[in-house]
Design an enzyme around this catalytic site. Structure first.
Site, PDB file in Angstrom:
ATOM      1  N   ASP A  42       1.093 -14.262  24.449  1.00  0.00           N
ATOM      2  CA  ASP A  42       0.383 -15.025  25.488  1.00  0.00           C
ATOM      3  C   ASP A  42      -0.917 -14.312  25.822  1.00  0.00           C
ATOM      4  O   ASP A  42      -0.977 -13.085  25.738  1.00  0.00           O
ATOM      5  CB  ASP A  42       1.214 -14.974  26.785  1.00  0.00           C
ATOM      6  N   HIS A  87       7.275  -3.523  19.484  1.00  0.00           N
ATOM      7  CA  HIS A  87       6.063  -3.894  20.225  1.00  0.00           C
ATOM      8  C   HIS A  87       5.477  -2.669  20.936  1.00  0.00           C
ATOM      9  O   HIS A  87       6.213  -1.763  21.337  1.00  0.00           O
ATOM     10  CB  HIS A  87       6.449  -4.964  21.263  1.00  0.00           C
TER      11      HIS A  87
END
Length: 222
Positions: A67, A189
């Protein structure tokens, strides 16, 4: 059908068929309504900045985010990147730490990654818009279908591209990539929640450059 999509010509030619699909028309109608009634990031003219900064035929590396940032003034249309003068978010801090460890480069003060984009790094978020202070608010509206098509297009029509997939979300999105003609690098991540589980030490930046060099392509100045 949406005919007014402002995106660089090299990408417009490749993605024209997506722009004509019903899902994309519905997506654009939703996004336009959101910009008219809510605070949305990034600014409208920067929705396709990742593409405008990195023409299709110049793509060497693809980094997949999820996002846009949802805080004031952060998002600038490139995944993991923030505007000049904005404090670096935690994931970006960790990316810069890994570059420093991997390549010995000093940690930059600016978190604007436009300089990577200009060298052929497509900084692609899966969802290209977001409502202020509301992460995930524009998910499942059609952006993911569009960005899946982008990844497949690069995989099918280019060769020797490095795809960098950090975290389970990006890795799932990258399942469509043809591993026989591209290099795919995967790790946890860079978020503080997972960076210690294998993002640090992944050496993705030196590995990317080694692969590009082996194919006779210019390395990235990270």
């Amino acid at each position: 059908m949406p005919t007014d999509i402002k995106i660089s010509p090299s990408w417009k030619e490749k993605l024209e068929s997506e722009f004509e699909k019903p899902y994309f028309e519905a997506l654009i109608n939703f996004v336009k309504q959101e910009y008219q009634t809510q605070t949305i990031y990034p600014p409208g003219k920067e929705i396709f900045k990742a593409f405008d900064s990195c023409p299709f035929e110049q793509v060497k590396v693809v980094i997949i985010g999820q996002d846009p940032y949802h805080g004031v003034g952060q998002a600038n249309g490139l995944c993991f990147s923030v505007r000049e003068g904005i404090r670096n978010p935690p994931s970006l801090v960790n990316i810069f730490k890994e570059i420093h460890t991997d390549l010995g480069k000093p940690i930059p003060t600016s978190g604007d990654l436009s300089r990577w984009a200009k060298q052929g790094v497509l900084l692609l978020n899966a969802t290209l818009t977001v409502r202020a202070s509301s992460p995930g608010s524009h998910q499942n509206k059609g952006w993911e279908t569009f960005t899946d098509a982008v990844i497949k297009c690069i995989s099918d029509e280019r060769e020797h591209v490095v795809f960098i997939l950090w975290g389970a979300y990006a890795q799932k999105k990258g399942e469509v990539i043809n591993r026989s003609k591209h290099q795919v690098l995967m790790s946890p991540h860079p978020s503080p929640f997972s960076a210690d589980r294998g993002f640090f030490g992944n050496k993705h930046f030196s590995k990317t450059n080694a692969y590009l060099k082996s194919k006779g392509l210019g390395e990235i100045d990270w």
